[in-house]
Design an enzyme around this catalytic site. Structure first.
Site, PDB file in Angstrom:
ATOM      1  N   GLN A  81       0.843  -1.195   0.000  1.00 25.07           N
ATOM      2  CA  GLN A  81       0.000   0.000   0.000  1.00 25.07           C
ATOM      3  C   GLN A  81       0.877   1.243   0.000  1.00 25.07           C
ATOM      4  OE1 GLN A  81      -2.842  -0.704   3.199  1.00 25.07           O
ATOM      5  NE2 GLN A  81      -4.479  -1.113   1.726  1.00 25.07           N
TER       6      GLN A  81
ATOM      7  N   THR B 264       1.799  -3.419   7.647  1.00 29.34           N
ATOM      8  CA  THR B 264       1.903  -4.864   7.434  1.00 29.34           C
ATOM      9  C   THR B 264       0.745  -5.262   6.526  1.00 29.34           C
ATOM     10  OG1 THR B 264       2.918  -4.936   9.608  1.00 29.34           O
ATOM     11  CG2 THR B 264       2.309  -7.045   8.673  1.00 29.34           C
ATOM     12  N   HIS B 265       0.693  -4.633   5.369  1.00 29.30           N
ATOM     13  CA  HIS B 265      -0.388  -4.833   4.409  1.00 29.30           C
ATOM     14  C   HIS B 265       0.146  -5.432   3.113  1.00 29.30           C
ATOM     15  CE1 HIS B 265      -2.869  -1.472   6.619  1.00 29.30           C
ATOM     16  NE2 HIS B 265      -2.641  -2.520   7.366  1.00 29.30           N
ATOM     17  N   ASN B 266       0.915  -6.520   3.260  1.00 27.39           N
ATOM     18  CA  ASN B 266       1.496  -7.214   2.101  1.00 27.39           C
ATOM     19  C   ASN B 266       0.449  -8.155   1.534  1.00 27.39           C
ATOM     20  OD1 ASN B 266       3.334  -7.273   4.701  1.00 27.39           O
ATOM     21  ND2 ASN B 266       4.632  -6.681   3.003  1.00 27.39           N
TER      22      ASN B 266
END
Lengths: 223, 587
Positions: free
Chosen positions: B348, B515-517
Site C-alpha cells: 500500500q 503490514t499490508h502485504n
C-alpha cells in the site's frame, strides 16, 4: 531522582566507552533550562543493557551471508552486531578525534563534539571498519529509545523524557471520559512500568494506575 | 530424516491467525476432525499480555517476541530484477506475527470494507476511461468475485469482530454521518462508532467546509463491551494508546484469541499444535491431490500429518512460499509473464501532511486502534479521473492509536534532528501536532513479484522467499495529487507550520509503513492469471485452499484485515456448502 544501587553498573561497556557515550548523549539531547538531557536520563546505561540483551547480538535478526553492501533501500547489511558496532565505532571515532584535535571525544569542546557528530551523521568522517553513518544512526536511535522508553530498561531516569513532552506513560482507565473535552491538556505525573513494579503508585481494579494531575510547563492548570 | 507419520485427520489448517482460527472453527462446527499447525508459540493473554507489561513501546515497536523471528526465517528484497536481493535482516517496513493468533495480535483494528470498485478494478477502469489509462505493465485484474457476493460475509466478519462504526449506505440508502461512498451494507455495524478526538474533529470540520463527507473510522477495538456470535465477551477499549503493533491487555482488540480461540479450544474434534512449522504440502503422484503436510515440532522432529483437506491460512508470504516449495500451481515467470504463484505481489502507498499549532493541546497519547476520522472522496474511483494521469486513489484520515514517544515525536520542517533546538521543538510540539495521512491503493505490476531466493536460506535450510518490489509511477502520481488535496484540508485548519510528504522515489524496506502485504497466490476467474478460484481453491490441487491476503490480486487503499477475515468466512461457507458435499474442483 530515585537512585538504585545498580544504576551505574555496566555489563558490556568499558569505562572509556561509557565516558564517550555520556559525552555523545549530552550533545544529542543536552541538559538545558527545559530539564535534564540524555546523559542525565541514563542513556548510556540503557545502551549497555541493550547491548547485553538479545538485540545486542542480533539474536532475532537474520545473520546468514553473503554480505554485499546493497542499496540504501535494502537496509541494514553489515555483518557486525550492535555490540561490535559500538566497540569499533567508539574506538575509531576517538582515533579520528586524536588525529584531528589531539584529544579524545570526551575532552573536546561542545562545539568540536558537534562538528565530529555532524561528520559522522553525514558520512564525512571515515572509520576503518564500518560506515560512520551506520554508527551515528545507531547512536541516534538508541539515544532516542533510551530517553523515551520505559525506565525498566535503564534510561529515561525519573521519567525525564516523558516529563519533557507531557507523556503520561502507562495509561489510566479513564481516557474515554476525557476524550470529548477538546483542547484541554491532560497533564499528570507520568507512571512507568518500573513505578508499578516497585509499588510506587496506586492501581485500580484493572491493574492500571490512578494518575495524579500536575500543572504543566506553561503553568496552565492540568485537569 | 524420516518423518513420523501421524493419524489422518479431515482437515489440517496451516496457521492460526484470522483465517486459520475462523476456518478451524467453522470446519470443526461442521463436524470435521481439524488439526491447526502454528509455527509460533501458544499465548495466554492473561499472562502474556498482562498490564502493565504491554504498555512498553520499546518492546512492541522494536523487539517483540510476537513478531516473526527473523533469525530463523526472513525474506530477501530488491527493488528490481536487475539487483541482487538481500535478506531483510532487521524488522522494518512490515511486521508479520509469529504466535497463536498471528499478525492480528498487533493489528491496528481499522476494519474498513473494500469498495465495490476494488473487486472490479480492471473492468471498471477500462469501461470508464478506456484502455490507455491502465499502464502496459499493470497486471491488476478483477477478483472473480463481487462486493455483492461478499456483502453477507463482511456482515458476518464485522459481527464476529465487534466492529464499531456508522453505516453510510444501508441497502442503497445514504445515511447521514457515515461514509456515503461505501458499498451498500445489509445492516448497521454491531457496535456504535467511537467518539471523535479533538484532532479528528478539527479535520472533520475542515473537510465539511471544503464540501467533503467526514466519517468516523470503523474499528475493531471495541467501543463497548460486546458478546460475539461465538458467545465470547470482548472488553471495552479504554483508548490508552499502545495499540497498533502492541498487544491489548483489556481483551478489547478483536483478534483470534478474543473472538474465536476460547470457544474453539473447547471442541474435542479440534487440536491446536503450536511450535509446529509446516515446511511442505505433500502431493500424490499425479500432483492433483494433497495427501499430507510435513512439519517440524519445537525440537526439530519431523512429522507427517495426513489430511483430506489442506487449508493454507498463513501470512501472505508463507502461503506463497509453501505453494512454491510444494509445487502447487505454476511459479510466476515475469519475463514471459506466465505462471501464477508469486504473481501480483503488492503493498500500500501512503503520503502524509503533518500540521503544527502553537496554542492547541491534542493529548495525542489518548487513542486506540484506528480511532479517528476519514474522508473517502479520493478513494478508488469515487472521483472523476478524466484529465488525470493515474487511476485508483487513497482515503485521507486523521487517526490516533496513541502517539508513543519513541516513534511519534514530530518537529516542524527545518528543525535540526538533535541538540537543544530539537529538544525545544520536541517539547513544544509533541502535544501540538497531528498528521493527516493518505492510505493509498497499490496496483499490481509485472515487475513486482515473489519467488524463491537462489542464495539465502532459512534455519531449516530451505530457500527464503524473494520479494521484488518498487512503487509504480501510477502510485507515485496518485500520491502526489491526493497529497495536494490533503494539504488543502490541512491549510483550512490554520496550522502555524506544516510539512507534506507523498510516496515518492524507491520503495524502502527500512522504515515501518504497514503490514499490508498482499498477493502472490491471487484469486480470479482465469487459471492462467490466478492461483486460486473464487472459492480460494487451488486450480491445480483441489483439496488445497489458500486463503488470506495472498489472494488479493491488487491492493485497495483500505486496510486489508477486514477483507481477509471476510474471505475466510466466504471460503468456509464454500467448503461447507459446496466442497464437502462434492469434493473436487468447485469451478
Amino acid at each position: 531522582m530515585q537512585e538504585t544501587s545498580d544504576q551505574n553498573v555496566y555489563g558490556y561497556l568499558t569505562q572509556p566507552e561509557v565516558r564517550f557515550l555520556d559525552a555523545v548523549a549530552a550533545r544529542l539531547i543536552p541538559a538545558d533550562e527545559l530539564g535534564p538531557g540524555a546523559k542525565e536520563a541514563g542513556v548510556t546505561c540503557f545502551i549497555d543493557r541493550q547491548l547485553t540483551s538479545v538485540w545486542g547480538s542480533h539474536g532475532r535478526n537474520y545473520r546468514g551471508g553473503p554480505w554485499p553492501e546493497g542499496t540504501p533501500q535494502q537496509g541494514f547489511q553489515s555483518r557486525l552486531t550492535p555490540r561490535e558496532i559500538y566497540r569499533a565505532g567508539i574506538r575509531e571515532t576517538n582515533v579520528y578525534c586524536l588525529k584531528q584535535y589531539r584529544k579524545a571525544f570526551e575532552f573536546l569542546a561542545p562545539q568540536q563534539q558537534d562538528e565530529v557528530l555532524k561528520g559522522l551523521e553525514g558520512g564525512i568522517v571515515e572509520l576503518v571498519s564500518l560506515s560512520s553513518k551506520l554508527f551515528f544512526g545507531l547512536l541516534m536511535r538508541n539515544t532516542m529509545e533510551g530517553f523515551f522508553a520505559d525506565p525498566i530498561y535503564g534510561g529515561n531516569r525519573d521519567k525525564v523524557g516523558w516529563k519533557l513532552i507531557g507523556f503520561p506513560g502507562v495509561p489510566a482507565s479513564n481516557y474515554n471520559d476525557l476524550i470529548d473535552e477538546h483542547n484541554v491538556p491532560y497533564r499528570v505525573e507520568p507512571v512507568s512500568i518500573l513505578d508499578i513494579q516497585q509499588g510506587r503508585v496506586a492501581l485500580d481494579g484493572q491493574g492500571l494506575p490512578k494518575h495524579v494531575r500536575v500543572k504543566n510547563a506553561e503553568g496552565e492548570n492540568g485537569r | 530424516m524420516t518423518a513420523t507419520r501421524l493419524k489422518p485427520v479431515d482437515a489440517v489448517v496451516v496457521g492460526t491467525g484470522i483465517v486459520g482460527s475462523i476456518l478451524s472453527k467453522e470446519l470443526a462446527d461442521a463436524g470435521l476432525k481439524v488439526v491447526a499447525l502454528e509455527r509460533g508459540r501458544a499465548i495466554d493473554p492473561q499472562h502474556d499480555f498482562a498490564a502493565p507489561y504491554v504498555y512498553d513501546e520499546l518492546k512492541y515497536d522494536r523487539h517483540s517476541d510476537i513478531f516473526q523471528d527473523l533469525s530463523r526465517e526472513t525474506l530477501t528484497f530488491r527493488n528490481q530484477a536487475a539487483e541482487t536481493a538481500l535478506p531483510i535482516r532487521e524488522m522494518g517496513s512490515f511486521k508479520p506475527g509469529e504466535a497463536v493468533g498471528g499478525t492480528a495480535l498487533h493489528w491496528g483494528t481499522h476494519a474498513r470494507r473494500f469498495l465495490p470498485w476494488d473487486f472490479e478494478t480492471r473492468s471498471r477502469t477500462l469501461e470508464r476511461y478506456g484502455k490507455g489509462r491502465i499502464p502496459e505493465n499493470c497486471t491488476s485484474q478483477d477478483w472473480g468475485l463481487t462486493y455483492e457476493e461478499l456483502e453477507p460475509y463482511y456482515d458476518q466478519f464485522e459481527h464476529l469482530y465487534g466492529v464499531g462504526g456508522k453505516a453510510g449506505n444501508l441497502n442503497g440508502e445514504i445515511q447521514p454521518g457515515g461514509n456515503p461512498f461505501e458499498g451498500p451494507r445489509s445492516r448497521e455495524y454491531p457496535n456504535p462508532p467511537a467518539s471523535m478526538t479533538f484532532a479528528g474533529t478539527m479535520f472533520a470540520n475542515a473537510c465539511t467546509e471544503l464540501g467533503y463527507h467526514p466519517h468516523v473510522n470503523p474499528v475493531a477495538a471495541q467501543t463497548q463491551a460486546y458478546m460475539n456470535p461465538y458467545k465470547l465477551m470482548l472488553g471495552q477499549c479504554i483508548r490508552g494508546g499502545f495499540c497498533s503493533s502492541h498487544a491489548c491487555s483489556m481483551g478489547a482488540k478483536a483478534n483470534p484469541l478474543t473472538t474465536v480461540m476460547p470457544a474453539l479450544l473447547k471442541q474435542s474434534n479440534f487440536e491446536l499444535r503450536p511450535l509446529s512449522n509446516v515446511i511442505k504440502v505433500n502431493l500424490d503422484s499425479e500432483r492433483k491431490r494433497a495427501v499430507s503436510v510435513t512439519y517440524l515440532d519445537a525440537s526439530g522432529r519431523e512429522f507427517e500429518q495426513p489430511a483430506e483437506l489442506v487449508i493454507l491460512a498463513a501470512y501472505t508470504f508463507n502461503n506463497v512460499r509453501l505453494m512454491l516449495l510444494s509445487g502447487i500451481g505454476k511459479p510466476y515467470d515475469p519475463v514471459a509473464n506466465r505462471g501464477v504463484v508469486g504473481r501480483n505481489y503488492s503493498y500500500q502507498s501512503a503520503g502524509r501532511v503533518t500540521v503544527f499549532f502553537e496554542e492547541k493541546a491534542f493529548n495525542p497519547f489518548m487513542g486506540g486502534g484506528a480511532r479517528g476520522t476519514s474522508i473517502d472522496e479520493f478513494n478508488g474511483d469515487n472521483f472523476d479521473h478524466s484529465g488525470l494521469d493515474f487511476f485508483g486513489g487513497a482515503y485521507i484520515a486523521v487517526s490516533s492509536s496513541g502517539a508513543m514517544p519513541i516513534r511519534s515525536i514530530h518537529v516542524p520542517p527545518g528543525t535540526p534532528k538533535w541538540g537543544s533546538e530539537w529538544k525545544h521543538a520536541a517539547a513544544h510540539y509533541y502535544q501540538r501536532n497531528f498528521t493527516v495521512r493518505l492510505h493509498g491503493a497499490c496496483q499490481s505490476y509485472r515487475q513486482n513479484y515473489l519467488d524463491l531466493d537462489p542464495t539465502y536460506r532459512d534455519a531449516n535450510g530451505m530457500p527464503l522467499l524473494r520479494m521484488t518490489f518498487d512503487w509504480g509511477d501510477n502510485e507515485r502520481k496518485a500520491s502526489a495529487w491526493i497529497t495536494k488535496k490533503a494539504e488543502e484540508i490541512a491549510k483550512a485548519m490554520n496550522p502555524s507550520r506544516m510539512s507534506a510528504q507523498p510516496t515518492a522515489g524507491h520503495y524502502d524496506i527500512v522504515p515501518y509503513q504497514s503490514t499490508h502485504n498482499i498477493g502472490g497466490a491471487v484469486m480470479g476467474a482465469d487459471p492462467a492469471t490466478s492461483a486460486v478460484n473464487k472459492h480460494l481453491q487451488s486450480w491445480d490441487v483441489s483439496n488445497v485452499f489458500a486463503i488470506g491476503g495472498s489472494a488479493f490480486p491488487q491492493n485497495s487503499a483500505n486496510p486489508p484485515t477486514g477483507t481477509i477475515g471476510t474471505l475466510a468466512c466466504w471460503a468456509a461457507d464454500s467448503i461447507k456448502d459446496l466442497y464437502l458435499k462434492r469434493p473436487g474442483p468447485l469451478v
